[in-house]
Motif scaffolding. Sequence first.
Motif, short mmCIF file in Angstrom:
data_model
loop_
_atom_site.label_atom_id
_atom_site.label_comp_id
_atom_site.label_asym_id
_atom_site.label_seq_id
_atom_site.Cartn_x
_atom_site.Cartn_y
_atom_site.Cartn_z
N LYS A 1 0.82 -1.21 0.00
CA LYS A 1 0.00 0.00 0.00
C LYS A 1 0.86 1.26 0.00
CE LYS A 1 -4.38 -1.52 2.01
NZ LYS A 1 -5.37 -1.30 3.10
N SER A 2 1.93 1.23 0.75
CA SER A 2 2.82 2.40 0.81
C SER A 2 3.36 2.74 -0.57
CB SER A 2 3.98 2.14 1.79
OG SER A 2 3.50 1.96 3.10
N TRP A 3 3.74 1.70 -1.31
CA TRP A 3 4.30 1.95 -2.64
C TRP A 3 3.24 2.44 -3.61
CZ3 TRP A 3 8.73 3.04 -4.62
CH2 TRP A 3 9.90 2.68 -3.95
N TRP A 4 2.01 1.97 -3.50
CA TRP A 4 0.97 2.47 -4.41
C TRP A 4 0.68 3.94 -4.14
CZ3 TRP A 4 0.24 0.60 -8.81
CH2 TRP A 4 0.32 -0.78 -9.04
N ARG A 5 0.70 4.33 -2.88
CA ARG A 5 0.50 5.75 -2.56
C ARG A 5 1.68 6.58 -3.07
NH1 ARG A 5 -1.36 3.41 2.70
NH2 ARG A 5 -3.64 3.41 2.60
N LYS A 6 2.88 6.00 -2.96
CA LYS A 6 4.06 6.70 -3.46
C LYS A 6 3.99 6.85 -4.98
CE LYS A 6 7.77 5.60 -1.33
NZ LYS A 6 8.99 4.90 -0.84
N PHE A 7 3.47 5.83 -5.65
CA PHE A 7 3.28 5.87 -7.10
C PHE A 7 2.39 7.04 -7.49
CE2 PHE A 7 0.32 4.14 -10.50
CZ PHE A 7 1.15 4.45 -11.57
N ALA A 8 1.28 7.21 -6.78
CA ALA A 8 0.34 8.28 -7.10
C ALA A 8 0.97 9.66 -6.90
CB ALA A 8 -0.92 8.15 -6.24
N SER A 9 1.80 9.80 -5.86
CA SER A 9 2.40 11.11 -5.58
C SER A 9 3.60 11.39 -6.48
CB SER A 9 2.79 11.21 -4.11
OG SER A 9 3.74 10.20 -3.77
N ARG A 10 4.41 10.37 -6.76
CA ARG A 10 5.60 10.57 -7.59
C ARG A 10 5.25 10.96 -9.02
NH1 ARG A 10 10.23 5.89 -6.45
NH2 ARG A 10 11.01 6.79 -4.49
N TYR A 11 4.20 10.36 -9.55
CA TYR A 11 3.91 10.52 -10.98
C TYR A 11 2.51 11.11 -11.20
CZ TYR A 11 7.87 7.35 -11.00
OH TYR A 11 9.12 6.77 -10.78
N GLU A 12 2.10 11.99 -10.31
CA GLU A 12 0.73 12.51 -10.34
C GLU A 12 0.41 13.30 -11.61
OE1 GLU A 12 0.02 15.21 -7.18
OE2 GLU A 12 1.98 16.18 -7.34
N ASN A 13 1.40 13.80 -12.28
CA ASN A 13 1.14 14.60 -13.48
C ASN A 13 1.32 13.81 -14.77
OD1 ASN A 13 0.65 17.00 -11.98
ND2 ASN A 13 2.87 17.30 -11.76
N GLU A 14 1.60 12.51 -14.64
CA GLU A 14 1.82 11.68 -15.83
C GLU A 14 0.51 11.08 -16.31
OE1 GLU A 14 4.63 11.53 -17.40
OE2 GLU A 14 5.79 12.64 -15.90
N GLN A 15 0.41 10.90 -17.61
CA GLN A 15 -0.81 10.39 -18.21
C GLN A 15 -1.09 8.96 -17.74
OE1 GLN A 15 -0.81 10.53 -22.48
NE2 GLN A 15 -2.91 9.75 -22.68
N GLY A 16 -2.32 8.72 -17.34
CA GLY A 16 -2.74 7.38 -16.94
C GLY A 16 -2.53 7.06 -15.48
N VAL A 17 -1.76 7.89 -14.78
CA VAL A 17 -1.49 7.61 -13.37
C VAL A 17 -2.71 8.00 -12.54
CG1 VAL A 17 -0.05 8.21 -11.38
CG2 VAL A 17 1.00 7.91 -13.65
N PRO A 18 -3.20 7.10 -11.72
CA PRO A 18 -4.40 7.39 -10.92
C PRO A 18 -4.11 8.39 -9.81
CG PRO A 18 -3.46 5.29 -10.26
CD PRO A 18 -2.69 5.74 -11.47
N SER A 19 -5.14 9.04 -9.34
CA SER A 19 -4.98 9.96 -8.22
C SER A 19 -4.82 9.18 -6.92
CB SER A 19 -6.21 10.88 -8.11
OG SER A 19 -7.36 10.12 -7.75
N LEU A 20 -4.35 9.86 -5.90
CA LEU A 20 -4.21 9.22 -4.60
C LEU A 20 -5.57 8.75 -4.08
CD1 LEU A 20 -2.43 8.43 -2.22
CD2 LEU A 20 -2.72 10.73 -1.30
N GLU A 21 -6.61 9.53 -4.36
CA GLU A 21 -7.96 9.14 -3.94
C GLU A 21 -8.39 7.85 -4.64
OE1 GLU A 21 -12.51 10.99 -3.71
OE2 GLU A 21 -10.92 12.06 -4.80
N ASP A 22 -8.11 7.75 -5.95
CA ASP A 22 -8.46 6.54 -6.69
C ASP A 22 -7.71 5.32 -6.14
OD1 ASP A 22 -10.23 7.89 -8.32
OD2 ASP A 22 -8.76 8.22 -9.92
N ILE A 23 -6.43 5.53 -5.85
CA ILE A 23 -5.60 4.45 -5.29
C ILE A 23 -6.18 3.96 -3.97
CG2 ILE A 23 -3.39 3.95 -4.17
CD1 ILE A 23 -2.91 3.85 -7.04
N ASN A 24 -6.48 4.90 -3.08
CA ASN A 24 -7.00 4.54 -1.76
C ASN A 24 -8.36 3.85 -1.86
OD1 ASN A 24 -4.84 5.41 -0.12
ND2 ASN A 24 -5.57 7.52 -0.18
N ASN A 25 -9.22 4.36 -2.73
CA ASN A 25 -10.54 3.74 -2.88
C ASN A 25 -10.43 2.31 -3.41
OD1 ASN A 25 -11.87 6.03 -1.98
ND2 ASN A 25 -12.20 6.86 -4.02
#
Length: 441
Positions: A350-374
């Motif tokens: 889970k920690s890495w998925w949240r990190k994924f959302a924050s590291r690449y938040e402006n990249e195409q196709g990357v989900p938002s942190l809210e989408d990841i958590n949901n």
Amino acid sequence: MGVGDFSRASKPDLLIRVGQDVLNQPLWAPVDIKSHSAYDSKNRSNSVKVTSWPNNDPVIGTQESGRISREDAFQLGHYLTHLRNLGLANVQGWAGIIGREYEECAWTMLDGVIYGTGANAETVISAYTKAFADAVQIIGIAQARNIDSSIEPPTIPQKFTGKFGCSTCDFIDVCEAEMNAYDGDSGHVTLLATVTPDKAVANLNGIQSISVLSTASGLNDFGSMAKIRSQVWLDHIPRLLDLNSAFDLPEFNIEIDIDLENSQEALQEIAEGEELGRDQVYLYGYGVLDREISQDWNDAEFDSISDYTNTEEGEMGVLLSMWQKLVSLADSAELLNKTLGIFHYSPHEKSWWRKFASRYENEQGVPSLEDINNFMDRYFIDLLPYVRKISFPTMDYSIKSLAPLAGFHWSAKDAGWRAIIVEIQPGYISISRNAGESRGY
């Protein structure tokens, strides 16, 4: 570092020059690189000096409120003591931690670092010195027992500081053998999971033998749990720690098992001209089992997504592909009116998925942190809390300890990401199914 101190071996990630001796010879400070934060900034009663690359002189660092963790402090204490015995340590006793931020180093003078309160307060160096003396004594008794088997195995203060101590000691096999031999091969109570030396003293009424503990009475709640663990240790039959609590592990029509591997890039040796990297995911393994077809996980379909370029683009590609795979499987299950669960072990995933959302938040196709958590709230199942409801005949709940109970063994004794990379065939981006700390991907 073997010359001049033959009782120690140490492997600090970095040695940084801090001052010089009267002969103008350089003196050094040990620095370790971690994947967690360098220090706890919420600790207002202590302070660290923070430097930024390439200026690494702790004297001119910025003073910040905080303290490095106890485990990190003890590890640095080992390195600093070794350097001192070799005549190579900086006079002030500086030692540092580079955390997951990587751009900064948090420095502390270890001689002044105190943990505990009141009568239990003790400096890191003092506590380390005592613990090391205990370890030397244990080794000495073990060597003597090789000659005279009538000598009693020693009482061993196992699991000294958690991350540091037994798990990083070169003599761990010797100590474990002595602990297992305690009281006629009954074993010492600190072999049991969660039973640290301090907890044993506080809760077990002076009992040190696993055999004696297994039939003891008048124990408190912790002692009663330890008693169950002792019985499991002796008969090798796992059982629930709380017989009044049901083991309600959920089942789904479609089950997915996931496990990632991250590089801890900064732990690599840094060659001249190279820069420190950052911890990145390079592989994601997964298995998919349709329980309407088979109930046996040996029939699951396993695969992995990997990229060994050690770049941000590579990491994003692995995580984005894995994310799309999981979403696709979830969508397919919903269309077929099938339930789906995604199993992982510990909060690491889970920690890495949240990190994924924050590291690449402006990249195409990357989900938002809210989408990841949901998505994780809906589908992810952490197996670790369920496993901890059961007592196993192991010292801990790590995958490495539990896997052999299920008949799984790694091909490498000390499997890890370096071992994985060694097994990659030149010219291919693929991975041996028997390599690494994964569950057989």
